[in-house]
Design a protein around this motif. Structure first.
Motif, PDB file in Angstrom:
ATOM      1  N   LEU B 209      69.884 -71.263  12.944  1.00 34.45           N
ATOM      2  CA  LEU B 209      69.318 -69.996  13.372  1.00 34.45           C
ATOM      3  C   LEU B 209      69.959 -69.484  14.659  1.00 34.45           C
ATOM      4  N   PHE B 210      70.235 -70.411  15.552  1.00 35.24           N
ATOM      5  CA  PHE B 210      70.898 -70.039  16.800  1.00 35.24           C
ATOM      6  C   PHE B 210      72.271 -69.445  16.509  1.00 35.24           C
ATOM      7  N   LYS B 211      72.941 -70.050  15.514  1.00 38.18           N
ATOM      8  CA  LYS B 211      74.261 -69.520  15.147  1.00 38.18           C
ATOM      9  C   LYS B 211      74.105 -68.095  14.633  1.00 38.18           C
ATOM     10  N   GLN B 212      73.048 -67.898  13.839  1.00 32.90           N
ATOM     11  CA  GLN B 212      72.768 -66.566  13.297  1.00 32.90           C
ATOM     12  C   GLN B 212      72.399 -65.608  14.444  1.00 32.90           C
ATOM     13  N   TYR B 213      71.623 -66.107  15.361  1.00 33.82           N
ATOM     14  CA  TYR B 213      71.184 -65.340  16.523  1.00 33.82           C
ATOM     15  C   TYR B 213      72.396 -64.911  17.354  1.00 33.82           C
ATOM     16  N   TYR B 214      73.296 -65.856  17.520  1.00 27.92           N
ATOM     17  CA  TYR B 214      74.520 -65.614  18.289  1.00 27.92           C
ATOM     18  C   TYR B 214      75.364 -64.534  17.598  1.00 27.92           C
ATOM     19  N   GLU B 215      75.442 -64.682  16.290  1.00 30.54           N
ATOM     20  CA  GLU B 215      76.199 -63.713  15.489  1.00 30.54           C
ATOM     21  C   GLU B 215      75.565 -62.323  15.611  1.00 30.54           C
ATOM     22  N   GLN B 216      74.241 -62.313  15.578  1.00 32.00           N
ATOM     23  CA  GLN B 216      73.506 -61.043  15.728  1.00 32.00           C
ATOM     24  C   GLN B 216      73.818 -60.400  17.074  1.00 32.00           C
ATOM     25  N   MET B 217      73.820 -61.217  18.103  1.00 30.70           N
ATOM     26  CA  MET B 217      74.083 -60.691  19.444  1.00 30.70           C
ATOM     27  C   MET B 217      75.503 -60.138  19.535  1.00 30.70           C
ATOM     28  N   LEU B 218      76.410 -60.856  18.900  1.00 27.85           N
ATOM     29  CA  LEU B 218      77.810 -60.433  18.897  1.00 27.85           C
ATOM     30  C   LEU B 218      77.964 -59.103  18.148  1.00 27.85           C
ATOM     31  N   GLU B 219      77.292 -59.027  17.007  1.00 30.03           N
ATOM     32  CA  GLU B 219      77.374 -57.795  16.209  1.00 30.03           C
ATOM     33  C   GLU B 219      76.734 -56.621  16.939  1.00 30.03           C
ATOM     34  N   GLN B 220      75.596 -56.874  17.545  1.00 26.67           N
ATOM     35  CA  GLN B 220      74.925 -55.789  18.282  1.00 26.67           C
ATOM     36  C   GLN B 220      75.781 -55.309  19.441  1.00 26.67           C
ATOM     37  N   SER B 221      76.460 -56.258  20.080  1.00 28.20           N
ATOM     38  CA  SER B 221      77.325 -55.869  21.208  1.00 28.20           C
ATOM     39  C   SER B 221      78.491 -55.021  20.721  1.00 28.20           C
ATOM     40  N   THR B 222      79.096 -55.447  19.608  1.00 27.98           N
ATOM     41  CA  THR B 222      80.253 -54.681  19.132  1.00 27.98           C
ATOM     42  C   THR B 222      79.813 -53.304  18.653  1.00 27.98           C
ATOM     43  N   ARG B 223      78.613 -53.255  18.072  1.00 26.43           N
ATOM     44  CA  ARG B 223      78.087 -51.957  17.632  1.00 26.43           C
ATOM     45  C   ARG B 223      77.866 -51.060  18.854  1.00 26.43           C
ATOM     46  N   THR B 224      77.357 -51.641  19.897  1.00 30.44           N
ATOM     47  CA  THR B 224      77.099 -50.867  21.121  1.00 30.44           C
ATOM     48  C   THR B 224      78.416 -50.352  21.700  1.00 30.44           C
ATOM     49  N   ILE B 225      79.423 -51.216  21.719  1.00 35.59           N
ATOM     50  CA  ILE B 225      80.724 -50.805  22.274  1.00 35.59           C
ATOM     51  C   ILE B 225      81.332 -49.714  21.387  1.00 35.59           C
ATOM     52  N   THR B 226      81.250 -49.900  20.085  1.00 36.94           N
ATOM     53  CA  THR B 226      81.799 -48.898  19.159  1.00 36.94           C
ATOM     54  C   THR B 226      81.135 -47.546  19.397  1.00 36.94           C
ATOM     55  N   HIS B 227      79.816 -47.556  19.519  1.00 35.13           N
ATOM     56  CA  HIS B 227      79.115 -46.294  19.740  1.00 35.13           C
ATOM     57  C   HIS B 227      79.475 -45.683  21.087  1.00 35.13           C
ATOM     58  N   LEU B 228      79.682 -46.553  22.059  1.00 38.41           N
ATOM     59  CA  LEU B 228      80.067 -46.049  23.381  1.00 38.41           C
ATOM     60  C   LEU B 228      81.401 -45.300  23.270  1.00 38.41           C
ATOM     61  N   ILE B 229      82.360 -45.933  22.621  1.00 42.03           N
ATOM     62  CA  ILE B 229      83.692 -45.311  22.514  1.00 42.03           C
ATOM     63  C   ILE B 229      83.598 -44.028  21.689  1.00 42.03           C
ATOM     64  N   TYR B 230      82.908 -44.125  20.570  1.00 41.75           N
ATOM     65  CA  TYR B 230      82.794 -42.960  19.686  1.00 41.75           C
ATOM     66  C   TYR B 230      82.094 -41.797  20.395  1.00 41.75           C
ATOM     67  N   HIS B 231      80.939 -42.088  20.987  1.00 42.29           N
ATOM     68  CA  HIS B 231      80.184 -41.011  21.641  1.00 42.29           C
ATOM     69  C   HIS B 231      80.945 -40.439  22.834  1.00 42.29           C
ATOM     70  N   SER B 232      81.613 -41.320  23.566  1.00 45.25           N
ATOM     71  CA  SER B 232      82.339 -40.831  24.745  1.00 45.25           C
ATOM     72  C   SER B 232      83.517 -39.960  24.335  1.00 45.25           C
ATOM     73  N   LEU B 233      84.220 -40.376  23.299  1.00 50.35           N
ATOM     74  CA  LEU B 233      85.400 -39.599  22.886  1.00 50.35           C
ATOM     75  C   LEU B 233      85.003 -38.284  22.215  1.00 50.35           C
ATOM     76  N   SER B 234      83.892 -38.302  21.505  1.00 51.45           N
ATOM     77  CA  SER B 234      83.530 -37.091  20.762  1.00 51.45           C
ATOM     78  C   SER B 234      82.566 -36.200  21.553  1.00 51.45           C
ATOM     79  N   HIS B 235      82.190 -36.662  22.730  1.00 57.81           N
ATOM     80  CA  HIS B 235      81.187 -35.892  23.479  1.00 57.81           C
ATOM     81  C   HIS B 235      81.694 -34.489  23.842  1.00 57.81           C
TER      82      HIS B 235
END
Lengths: 460, 465
Positions: B209-235
């Protein structure tokens, strides 16, 4: 999945997202549809829509859209009908040139459908020119005639550009279809109510044979099944009309009954190019709209978080209750000595071996008639016995890095009863040449401050 | 039995890093850690819950204060080994109201209710005989136990500690909560699972579960970074105009609002990432730090985090060539691929000369005849790399940061950081997406997902390295 659900979801994710626990509970309740995110969103939206303020934005928008579309559909139909009537109006002096009508039912639909195809391909562009030239785009302009409160609620609505483009494309096809129906009805109506002599005329050097070839090609979809709906070369020859000829060609007058035969071709051309193909485009746009709707569902701001909250287990590792800590007060102990004397009545070492104690005395150049190791593995009785042997001034070594436990404090308090003065000397590790760190001295200072005795001094 | 999940009590001498270990194992930076001995006066439990179900529970406990007295009391009872735990329970029952033994009772209670013992010592300080009473008491409880050698300082006395601890504990492990990475964390859990056969299942499930949790955190972080780049560039920043032409003040206002919006995106994204990795209480010094203090739009920032002029030239040329190639394709190659060449030239020189430009400020007409000023989407080719570099650096630092650390985070990114993740092929791949984000068009979910995957692999590499 429809536009109303999309708009309800749009409002819900903005206003009522639900807590992570609520969303996870929902996800577990509907675990069967976990792999179908759009369905999950639909069910979630349905469940939470009653929490939205009435009137629903989706209802307002749908009513507006329906009203606008209906108005434009009627206008498009009437426009098509009257265009048809205009194109087919026959005074009896001059025949009706089929080329105008053909342009309207074949060329115009083909051109607009090609543009539509391009706009479909470019539908994800937020400012597609092809979408903007569509009549449906201008539906937005009617917004200004709506009541102010409706205007403001709709202006706040930011539909996904992809979805709004597809909405416009879909509505455009419907309007074009209605326009074509208007043309067909006009053609049939005119044919029934009037005896129209059709002819064709062009400035270009086109022979009847070439013209027949063109018509034959255009009629590819029905020529085999309904060959009578394709004008023959004879008819084409007979119905060619020259403006500089006689007022009416005698041959044309002789074959007047045949000239009306053109209507079959025109009706089939309208049916195929303007209606059937447009139907195809309309279905394509419905399909594209559905796809865009699905994509828009998933790309809506906040939806990915919502789905994640539904589908990912909530893992918590935090404490169940906030811990209250003891905040250290003060650091500077008032009774401090800079240097050690050369001799003391007793030297003690807390949790130290005899040998360590001896080394420490040597290194500090301290002489004492008696040295004892206390604490550590000593029993409490042994310690009490040592206390009873203590008197006068005592130099008490402690390991600077080890925090003073209550075990030590108990011993010190007992010791203070029998001696005059205790010099507490925290010593560092051998690596540190017995020098304590300032942080460690502060720790010991704080402890002594709590004990608050005039007998205990701290060696700095 | 209602409490069947494994429990582990982290016990030891005061001030030996028990709370730090719990903080790390629980991914919780809210655990109060202090260098003042005796700061933990009450036990605190940290259950690992999955959808409300407890998989295992950790207990942070106060340190031993009167170990010799407790041991003396226990040793007064001459009982066989199988009855010793009962004596400990009797001690707890009889001294519940005795203030002198509150710390011992707090730490012994979870053990006597079935918790495994994790005895923590500081391996950077010499072994001392005063620890023996504590270890002896723990032996009296009869509960499965292991020792953890924590290295608080740089000095190393691990060997002598191992020798001493070996007499009391079957298992001795070295674990530095300040530096432990995720794998070391899981290895420790593996060791804890071995304490009791019955615990192996649930603890192994927790590891999965911790591995899954870690993966979740990693995915959420990359999603956050992706949205940051996308929103900043398209703003796109808009501002209504009451007259035909925009004044200099109005232009300045929109420029400052535009920059402010992008800075806000970055701050929000950083906060989100800190929350994802349970670093909600992270302290950052804003002014004296290179990372935080550096303006997102300053030239220093551009040269440290982004592309050099040469790289920009190549990036711009690639983007231009792609556009040009589109023209070639449209015209069936009749341009003899001149489109690509011209596109590359225009794109490259545009990027070179537009180094400091962000976006044009345009005056546009609106539906109801009103004029408005518009700024965005971002046209500076360097910007996405500056932003991405900063975001990746911040995320990788936050993800690798121990939850036991309470010091102020210093994000000092050197120029070499970019070299750790960016190469020619990554730059080319990223540029493809950045130009889509910049276009102002609706970006397909699949494209965002693809970008996310690239960021995820980069971030994973950065965290692991």
């Amino acid at each position: 999945m429809n536009l109303k659900t999309y708009l309800n979801l749009y409002e819900l994710v903005k206003i009522h997202k639900g807590t992570q626990e609520e969303n996870r509970a929902f996800g577990l309740e509907y675990a069967k549809i976990k792999s179908e995110p759009v369905k999950q969103l639909e069910v979630w939206t349905k469940k939470h829509t009653p929490t939205l303020r009435k009137p629903l934005l989706s209802d307002t928008f749908s009513t507006y859209l329906y009203g606008m579309t209906l108005t434009l559909v009627i206008i498009a139909f009437l426009l098509g009908f009257f265009s048809g009537v205009g194109l087919l109006s026959y005074s009896g002096h001059e025949p009706v040139n089929v080329i105008y009508f053909m342009a309207m039912v074949v060329l115009f639909p083909l051109v607009t459908m090609t543009l539509t195809l391009f706009s479909m391909l470019r539908a994800n562009a937020s400012q597609s020119l092809l979408v903007h030239i569509s009549p449906a785009f201008w539906m937005e302009k009617i917004l200004r005639f709506l009541p102010k409160n409706v205007q403001s609620s709709l202006q706040e609505l930011k539909i996904n550009p992809l979805l709004s483009n597809w909405l416009i494309i879909k509505r455009s096809q419907l309007l074009a279809l209605m326009f074509s129906f208007g043309l067909l009805i006009a053609l049939l109506g005119m044919v029934i109510t009037k005896d129209i002599a059709f002819a064709w005329s062009t400035t270009l050097q086109v022979s009847p044979k070439e013209f027949h070839g063109l018509l034959h090609t255009l009629a590819f979809a029905w020529r085999d099944v309904f060959p009578w709906a394709v004008p023959s070369v004879d008819l084409i020859e007979q119905s060619q009309y020259f403006r500089l000829g006689e007022k009416l060609d005698t041959q044309m007058i002789q074959n007047a009954s045949k000239l009306g035969e053109w209507w079959k071709f025109l009706a089939f051309a309208t049916l195929f190019y303007a209606i059937l193909l447009r139907f195809g485009m309309w279905f394509l746009s419905i399909f594209g709209f559905k796809k865009a709707l699905k994509r828009s569902f998933l790309s809506l701001e906040g939806v990915s978080t919502l789905l994640r909250e539904m589908n990912e287990p909530i893992i918590t590792t935090s404490a169940t209750a906030e811990k209250k800590n003891v905040v250290p007060q003060g650091s500077h102990y008032r009774l401090e000595v800079e240097d050690l004397d050369s001799s003391y009545d007793r030297t003690l070492g807390w949790a130290m071996s005899d040998e360590e104690l001896r080394v420490l005395n040597d290194s500090m150049q301290v002489i004492a008639p008696m040295a004892f190791d206390v604490g550590g593995t000593n029993s409490l009785e042994e310690d009490n016995e040592i206390i009873s042997k203590c008197k006068g001034e005592v130099l008490f070594y402690v390991k600077s890095w080890e925090p003073p436990t209550m075990d030590f404090v108990d011993f010190l308090e007992e010791l203070m009863r029998v001696v005059d003065k205790v010099i507490l000397a925290p010593v560092g590790t051998v690596e540190d040449t017995y020098l304590p760190k300032s942080k460690e001295l502060e720790m010991w200072g704080r402890k002594l401050q709590k004990i608050n005795s005039n007998k205990v001094w701290l060696k700095k | 039995m209602t409490n069947q999940h494994p429990k582990f009590a982290v016990v030891g001498h005061p001030n030996k890093g028990k709370s730090s270990i719990v903080s790390t194992l629980a991914f919780d930076d809210a655990v109060q850690i202090s260098d003042t001995p005796g700061s933990t006066i009450k036990k605190q439990n940290f259950p690992l819950k999955v959808d409300g179900k407890v998989l295992y529970e950790l207990f942070d406990t106060p340190g031993f204060q009167r170990a010799r007295r407790v041991l003396a009391w226990l040793e007064k009872h001459d009982v066989s080994a199988d009855k010793k735990h009962k004596v400990v329970q009797t001690f707890i029952n009889e001294h519940k109201e005795d203030e002198r033994f509150q710390d011992e009772i707090e730490l012994l209670e979870p053990i006597m209710s079935g918790a495994g013992i994790i005895y923590v010592v500081d391996g950077s300080k010499p072994y001392g005989e005063e620890y023996e009473a504590e270890m002896e008491i723990l032996r009296w409880t009869g509960q499965p136990s292991m020792a953890l050698i924590n290295l608080i300082d740089d000095t190393n006395y691990v060997d002598e500690w191992k020798r001493a601890l070996g007499h009391y504990f079957k298992m001795v492990r070295v674990f530095n909560p300040m530096e432990a990475n995720f794998t070391q964390h899981l290895n420790l859990l593996e060791s804890m699972a071995q304490l009791n056969e019955e615990w192996t299942g649930p603890v192994k499930a927790s590891i999965t579960l911790f591995k899954q949790y870690y993966e979740q955190m990693l995915e959420q972080s990359t999603r956050t970074i992706t949205h940051l780049i996308y929103h900043s560039l398209s703003h796109v920043e808009r501002q209504s105009l009451d007259h035909e032409e925009a004044t200099a003040d109005e232009k300045e206002t929109i420029q400052s609002n535009y920059k402010e919006a992008l800075r806000r995106y970055e701050q929000e994204s950083q906060k989100k990432i800190e929350k994802i990795w349970n670093h909600d209480h992270l302290q950052k010094v804003q002014e004296s730090l290179l990372f935080e203090g550096m303006d997102l739009f300053s030239k220093e920032s551009a040269s440290i985090f982004g592309l050099t002029r040469k790289e920009l030239l190549i990036t711009g040329a690639t983007g231009g060539a792609v556009t040009g190639a589109g023209i070639d394709l449209l015209l069936g190659g009749s341009t003899l691929l001149l489109g690509s060449a011209i596109g590359a030239l225009v794109g490259g020189s545009g990027a070179f000369f537009g180094f400091n430009e962000l976006s044009d400020v345009k005056v546009l007409g609106q539906n109801l005849g009103k004029k408005y000023l518009e700024m965005g989407p971002m046209k500076n080719l360097n910007f996405p790399y500056i932003l991405l570099n900063r975001a990746l650096y911040h995320a990788s630092e936050v993800a690798s940061r121990s939850h036991a650390l309470r010091s102020v985070a210093k994000f000092e990114m050197g120029q070499s950081f970019t070299e750790r993740w960016m190469d020619e092929s990554i730059r080319k791949t990223l540029e493809k997406f950045h130009s889509k984000f910049r276009s102002g068009d609706e970006v397909k979910t699949e494209d965002l997902k693809e970008y996310e995957n690239i960021i995820k692999s980069i971030l994973k590499r950065l965290i692991d390295s």
